[in-house]
Design a protein around this motif. Sequence first.
Motif, PDB file in Angstrom:
ATOM      1  N   SER A  47       2.907  11.517   4.181  1.00  0.00           N
ATOM      2  CA  SER A  47       2.578  10.930   5.480  1.00  0.00           C
ATOM      3  C   SER A  47       1.730   9.682   5.337  1.00  0.00           C
ATOM      4  O   SER A  47       0.777   9.653   4.558  1.00  0.00           O
ATOM      5  N   ASN A  48       2.110   8.678   6.095  1.00  0.00           N
ATOM      6  CA  ASN A  48       1.277   7.492   6.297  1.00  0.00           C
ATOM      7  C   ASN A  48       0.929   7.463   7.784  1.00  0.00           C
ATOM      8  O   ASN A  48       1.559   6.746   8.564  1.00  0.00           O
TER       9      ASN A  48
ATOM     10  N   GLU B 287      -1.098   8.541   2.554  1.00  0.00           N
ATOM     11  CA  GLU B 287      -1.674   7.209   2.369  1.00  0.00           C
ATOM     12  C   GLU B 287      -2.983   7.187   3.147  1.00  0.00           C
ATOM     13  O   GLU B 287      -3.086   7.782   4.226  1.00  0.00           O
TER      14      GLU B 287
ATOM     15  N   ASP C 274       0.832  -1.206   0.000  1.00  0.00           N
ATOM     16  CA  ASP C 274       0.000   0.000   0.000  1.00  0.00           C
ATOM     17  C   ASP C 274       0.867   1.256   0.000  1.00  0.00           C
ATOM     18  O   ASP C 274       0.567   2.239  -0.690  1.00  0.00           O
ATOM     19  N   THR C 275       1.943   1.223   0.794  1.00  0.00           N
ATOM     20  CA  THR C 275       2.789   2.404   0.940  1.00  0.00           C
ATOM     21  C   THR C 275       3.626   2.656  -0.306  1.00  0.00           C
ATOM     22  O   THR C 275       4.059   3.790  -0.547  1.00  0.00           O
TER      23      THR C 275
ATOM     24  N   ILE D  36       9.606   5.503   3.595  1.00  0.00           N
ATOM     25  CA  ILE D  36       9.110   6.448   2.595  1.00  0.00           C
ATOM     26  C   ILE D  36      10.192   7.470   2.256  1.00  0.00           C
ATOM     27  O   ILE D  36      10.567   7.661   1.090  1.00  0.00           O
TER      28      ILE D  36
ATOM     29  N   TYR E   9      -4.402   5.457  10.757  1.00  0.00           N
ATOM     30  CA  TYR E   9      -5.710   5.802  10.170  1.00  0.00           C
ATOM     31  C   TYR E   9      -6.782   4.736  10.377  1.00  0.00           C
ATOM     32  O   TYR E   9      -7.859   4.804   9.787  1.00  0.00           O
TER      33      TYR E   9
ATOM     34  N   ARG F  21      -6.133   4.870  -2.332  1.00  0.00           N
ATOM     35  CA  ARG F  21      -4.956   4.600  -1.507  1.00  0.00           C
ATOM     36  C   ARG F  21      -4.135   5.838  -1.184  1.00  0.00           C
ATOM     37  O   ARG F  21      -3.436   5.886  -0.180  1.00  0.00           O
ATOM     38  N   VAL F  22      -4.195   6.852  -2.033  1.00  0.00           N
ATOM     39  CA  VAL F  22      -3.428   8.069  -1.808  1.00  0.00           C
ATOM     40  C   VAL F  22      -4.311   9.264  -2.133  1.00  0.00           C
ATOM     41  O   VAL F  22      -5.079   9.238  -3.093  1.00  0.00           O
TER      42      VAL F  22
ATOM     43  N   LEU G  71       2.062   5.408  -2.217  1.00  0.00           N
ATOM     44  CA  LEU G  71       2.382   6.746  -1.730  1.00  0.00           C
ATOM     45  C   LEU G  71       3.745   7.191  -2.239  1.00  0.00           C
ATOM     46  O   LEU G  71       3.918   8.329  -2.691  1.00  0.00           O
TER      47      LEU G  71
END
Length: 202
Positions: A107-108, A163, A15-16, A50, A111, A195-196, A19
């Motif tokens: 930023s992730n 993200e 997922d990241t 990241i 969440y 996703r972003v 981003l």
Amino acid sequence: LTVKVSSDVLIPRQDTECLVAAAEEVLHLKMRKDEPDARVLDMCTGSGCILISLMKRLGLKEGLGVDVSRKALSIARENAKLHRVEADFICSDLFDGVDGEFDVIASNPPYIPTAVIDQLEREVKQHDPISALDGSDDGLFYYRRIIADSKAYMKPQGVLLFEIGYDQGAAVKQLLDQAGFQKVTVVLDWSGLDRVVYGSVQ
């Protein structure tokens, strides 16, 4: 990239990568114009994956990773050393200890709504720190805080990227729109899920 993790940081997942890919595209455009030495901030940096990925792939000279966890920052510094990236890392509650302005803030943040954490996959609950997952009642707590404070730390035409959870695209887009961000865009992941989300300042 191969990165070191521990029980103090979120384990990086695909997922990241979405981003990082979105931030890389934004930075490519900036560096082709008038920002050859773009400055990047990675808020809630965790393992540093990241920031380190962006700096290494693009040859960036200035990058700052921020986290409230000193143990997480220790891992991030190890990863930066592993990949020979000259990133700076500070312990701060979001922007409290941050100085200067940035071309890109990525930023992730945590969440996951608090009530949903108990329903997460066993591997997530057992190996990821709750502090890196828990986004309070509706999962949007940290988005609100980061959006509210970020403009003071962004250069003109700076871009803020998040993200998000697969069901949070509309909500985070609305938060950015309401805060006056421009060209707010939702990016899908490789499964076709939100996703972003990113937007720019004037």
